[in-house]
Scaffold this motif. Structure first.
Motif, PDB file in Angstrom:
ATOM      1  N   TRP D 172      17.040 -12.804 -13.660  1.00 31.22           N
ATOM      2  CA  TRP D 172      16.980 -11.976 -14.851  1.00 31.22           C
ATOM      3  C   TRP D 172      17.256 -12.838 -16.069  1.00 31.22           C
ATOM      4  O   TRP D 172      17.755 -13.954 -15.965  1.00 31.22           O
ATOM      5  CB  TRP D 172      17.884 -10.758 -14.779  1.00 31.22           C
ATOM      6  N   GLN D 173      16.881 -12.305 -17.203  1.00 28.98           N
ATOM      7  CA  GLN D 173      17.078 -13.034 -18.454  1.00 28.98           C
ATOM      8  C   GLN D 173      18.305 -12.485 -19.157  1.00 28.98           C
ATOM      9  O   GLN D 173      18.457 -11.266 -19.299  1.00 28.98           O
ATOM     10  CB  GLN D 173      15.840 -12.845 -19.335  1.00 28.98           C
ATOM     11  N   ASP D 174      19.202 -13.369 -19.563  1.00 30.40           N
ATOM     12  CA  ASP D 174      20.349 -12.975 -20.373  1.00 30.40           C
ATOM     13  C   ASP D 174      20.034 -13.183 -21.841  1.00 30.40           C
ATOM     14  O   ASP D 174      19.383 -14.170 -22.213  1.00 30.40           O
ATOM     15  CB  ASP D 174      21.562 -13.852 -20.049  1.00 30.40           C
ATOM     16  N   GLY D 175      20.503 -12.279 -22.667  1.00 30.21           N
ATOM     17  CA  GLY D 175      20.459 -12.478 -24.119  1.00 30.21           C
ATOM     18  C   GLY D 175      21.853 -12.285 -24.653  1.00 30.21           C
ATOM     19  O   GLY D 175      22.497 -11.275 -24.335  1.00 30.21           O
ATOM     20  N   LEU D 176      22.361 -13.210 -25.432  1.00 38.37           N
ATOM     21  CA  LEU D 176      23.718 -13.064 -25.984  1.00 38.37           C
ATOM     22  C   LEU D 176      23.754 -13.508 -27.435  1.00 38.37           C
ATOM     23  O   LEU D 176      22.891 -14.267 -27.886  1.00 38.37           O
ATOM     24  CB  LEU D 176      24.728 -13.891 -25.186  1.00 38.37           C
TER      25      LEU D 176
END
Lengths: 374, 374, 374, 374
Positions: D172-176
């Motif tokens: 999955w892709q994390d965005g922070l």
């Protein structure tokens, strides 16, 4: 609260990967694709608590004043744009910031000088150090300011300044959020197409309209994200503070403290910067606390000492000092007979808007930090 | 805008059903089931525009004052609860309302008198007509008020009043939303368990805390739905109005007009009632307009005339008059040398909160109504 | 909480003045000046707690349905404006209200009928009782509704309705705040200048646009005081309720309860009326509570009993009943195998906006009222 | 609008001071006092328009996937903290940012893996690229997510993740907003004292409670600054988008676009980051515009091309690309038969909260940029 010894990067839950030839090769491969392994930087970019590069600094007005006055003959206002000595935090030189993402500087205007008009996305505020005669025109409204008056130039308003005194310069302090707005890649700048605005017929109209405990009614509703009141002269501001001092004990960390307020919202004067005025009673020494958000203080009255991250900084009227985010700090009035006042501005509205504000009291020694420079 | 001749109940889109024996029998059958036919009342309950039962009225202070003073020896304050002559609109007698769903009355307190404390869901406000020495304690805060001061007792706050003068009574005007709160089936009343509150040590603390252009900072956030500032003395209020008069032309319908404001929101002082102060310049005659919402006016300074729904009402300081919802109204200062001021309170916050506020200018005769009583 | 025996009008703090010849003469004198003595009505207009004139009532759909169908041949829709049997509370006949300041009625539209368009300041909502084929056009948007669908016609939107079924009438329930808006002297009414609107090309466009968990982006911001989503079909609404029932125990007073919501604010669908849907699990009996605000309930599924102010009211799908402000009430599902659902609408947004909402649990008998009609 | 040739630093209103021996000496003196001359940096820190260091980049999923899978055997999840390949903008390496102050990366979890729990002041979001079986526990609520589902981990919530599939990894892709929160000196990090949370009994409870068009009623009011709904599965999100496509033409710049929304406010899901889903119809090519704020896009469906600052970037499902602040950008669906969808997240809430949002359409060539790489 998390205890100090829990700040251990060797514990489970932190990145604990040792380099190996295989991994180093992998990292190189990632780099070729504009990628990297999070675990190589995770502990650094996810610190246990804020790690500001800014450090506490105090600038003595006695030191700065001659330097600022020296600029007057050295550069023409028109060539400088603004003739300002900016205060630069040793840890934030690349951003020209005094602390965190806040800029401050001392601007000098000679007798009769008038700057050209511009506007920028960054927000600005002024606190006058010395000299009667200063004026500013903000979106066509002319406002006169004197010593220790506070005034704002909200984001994207046209503004120009000048000094109508005949025989003395004005020195005021600028506060801007330029480093913040630049870091957010959102700054814009325009020179006024006619170089100068044509001010409306009524000077100080925002004070006349919004300076009481009643608001103008029936006019078009004010919907801009900043205060329609543009100036807060020293006398009524100090009076308000003294009145509050009669009604309340005040804060254990700040003494009697008030916020310069947008009268149509009760909130901060601008969306990125708030300003405060606080009073320390004769001899009062507050307890230490810390919070997220950076603060630029200017001693407005009297003399005192602030302890910031364990360092003592003595101040008297005109001195400027900064408190980085999450640094412990406490203030004391060194005079036993007179009150002392601190003006300050900060980025608390940013912290609040983005859900980032935190605060905690210093837990030990009755709330006072041990100091390293006695 | 809808033209007058479109208000025709015979046109399609309105209920146009004639009675018949069959229908009458049907209506009787419906009534047995606590039901009815909408079309028998539709045109009445869906009027073309508001049809207030309230009428314009003016009460002269010269008439009321002797009546109010007469009450002083007639009833004991303790027996009356409050010794008040209320002003009753001929069209709203069943609700004890002065206009719309607003109540007003003149309260007299003899020298040295002190009332017991109570609280109610209804909100209250005061405007002092005469006499120094009045005080009120609101949720433990003591506030002193003098002539033409404005003060509030927000919904459900404990309050008690008195007159600490030694030799003269105080007469003040009460304004309450009792008819509104009763109509909404939401009124509550309690007598204070100890009959009297114990006021805090600082008199006028809300003025000391919230009376400036800065707000107390760092204290617990004020979240109640009404103003923490409880009083607006006459002098600074009138001064604010005069300052605004220097900065603005004002409203064509109201002259120079301001709203008494909750400093932490910039909004009305209470959720159901707002209060205004307006200034008519010497000789100024405003244009007529109308709006939803009912207004109680008190002449605070000078003398003038208001034309309401085509009727002229001359007033001088102390007189009280009312403008029903959607009635045309305009004001004039009859003095050529002095300004005239009107204090007023209204239910505009209700109109705004519920999405019911509307306003329109009088379209004919340069904005002036023809009058029926010249 | 105040104990019952404190509701004593003879105690100090209440008006306790006895008539005397002198006072009676005084009252007459006051009346001549459109004035009165507050203490003669004070205890009445400042009651200890709300004293609604509305009483609990239940209307059986089995009784109402034949009456409503009878209206179809009796009056032409065009002549009636709307062909509606309204439900009238015995205590609120002068206001044509079902309870408090809320109106409700059953409207019938024959096959192929179409009403003309109008708009009014009052807000309206619909809950369909029977018949496929109903449609409404609200400000040019056509919306189709079927049994147990909920839809709104916010204040001052143009609207017209019809039934496109070929062979059966539609009966739906109207809910309006007409009594509220009239009492506030703020109602307006207009017939559409062209009698009919021209609907846009897309039917159900508000459902298509706002019916998901994402909102349209980049369009002009919705700033009207009501929901841009106009309809809530039964299936997804009941599904949402069943989903919530899997995640939560629900309220002790209401079972599993949800509010039909304005998706751009998370608040009520209109500024004066909210609507709810609640589920009682098989056999569930809730505890009693009371609150300010009036409620109209419609049984949407199953059968049960509600105890209101000590009276039992048994209901099954289609029945309508009302709970006056501050009346104790509790609900029970009488079926041991199926859930039961109540649709309801109320004036809670008014209570909240004006700071008048209060609520308390029934303190005795494990939360259940003794009933007078077993 | 300002014309291009007005961006001239030699014009009056800009800093135009040339070095001289005297000035250089002055600058050295200032530096000794942690001060500087504003005019030496003014034109740089007050640029005519935003000057982001970030550049447009596209990362192909086909390139990244093997790299990410390679990490699985290379490092243990427990040692890495999180096993993530982060995407690093060549202009933002010192901040580990993908664009502006936003971080993104691809995280892989092997079959049966479970991470330990932590929390940080930074906010996080997820968009699943591949693999069924992923779960996250956020403040005790377990949420399951599948391909193309969107989920959030708001600031300062405890969270831990895992993959309960038996035979395949999840990516999955994390965005922070880590770079933002660090730049603001406001990041905090804690490992969960028990390493793992104890999830409540109901999986997906926020979806069950907040996933419909009605909101839970009567529960404690949600007052945290982020969405109580934590997940937006792909199917209903894409369905909502297709429904909107039936009701609206969409935006000329973005096609049919929706925002993942906090259901209790109608606003963005978190105070620092918003997320959008947009649909380009078969063959659709949008016009170019630019705005302040940085965006990370992920191709969620189909294939297309985006032109960013004059550079063409072709994409297909799984590819990730970024648009820096104030860069012109436009999108096109390269398929003539199927729609194409872009998921994206951005820092627009920061721009809006701080009053920094600006937007403008590309003025020339019918809204299309000339491209440099055809």
């Amino acid at each position: 609260m998390t205890s100090e010894n829990s700040y251990d990067d060797e514990r489970i839950g932190r990145a604990r990967v040792n380099d190996s030839p295989e991994l180093l090769a992998y990292y190189e491969e990632l780099a070729k694709h504009e990628a990297g392994a999070l675990w190589t930087v995770a502990n650094e970019i996810e610190p246990w608590y804020p790690q500001p590069k800014s450090v506490p600094v105090l600038w003595r007005y006695a030191d700065l004043r001659p330097l600022v006055r020296k600029a007057l003959p050295l550069v023409k206002a028109d060539d400088a744009g603004r003739r300002v000595v900016m205060l630069v935090n040793p840890g934030r030189r690349e951003l020209s910031a005094a602390v965190g993402l806040l800029y401050t500087g001392l601007q000098i205007m000679g007798p009769g000088e008038a700057m050209t008009a511009h506007r920028h996305q960054a927000s600005a505020l002024r606190f006058v150090h010395e000299g009667a005669g200063a004026w500013t025109v903000v979106d066509g409204q002319k406002l006169k300011v004197g010593p220790r008056d506070f005034a704002i130039t909200p984001n994207n308003t046209w503004h120009e300044h000048g000094n109508e005194a005949e025989d003395h310069p004005v020195i005021w302090q600028d506060g801007l959020d330029i480093p913040l707005v630049n870091t957010l890649d959102a700054n814009f700048y325009e020179v006024h197409p006619e170089l100068y605005q044509r001010p409306g017929p009524v000077t100080n109209s925002s004070l006349l309209s919004y300076g009481g405990n009643l608001l103008p009614y029936g006019a078009e509703k004010w919907t801009r994200p900043y205060s329609p009141l543009l100036g807060w002269p020293w006398e009524p501001s100090y009076h308000a503070l003294c009145q509050l001092a009669r009604a309340t004990e005040g804060s254990p960390y700040d003494g009697v403290i008030m916020e310069y307020t947008n009268p149509v919202t009760g909130g901060p004067v601008m969306p990125t910067m708030a300003a405060h005025l606080q009073l320390l009673r004769p001899g009062q020494a507050t307890r230490a606390h810390r919070h997220t958000g950076s603060v630029v203080y200017t001693a407005a009255k009297g003399r005192g000492v602030s302890v910031i991250a364990g360092q003592r900084f003595e101040w008297q009227q005109g001195d400027i000092f900064v408190v980085p985010s999450w640094a412990w700090h406490e203030h004391a009035n060194l005079d036993q007979g007179e009150d002392a006042c601190l003006f300050s501005f900060n980025d608390f509205p940013v912290m609040h808007s983005l859900g980032l504000y935190r605060e905690e009291p210093y837990p030990d020694h009755d709330g006072h930090q041990p100091t390293t420079n006695p």
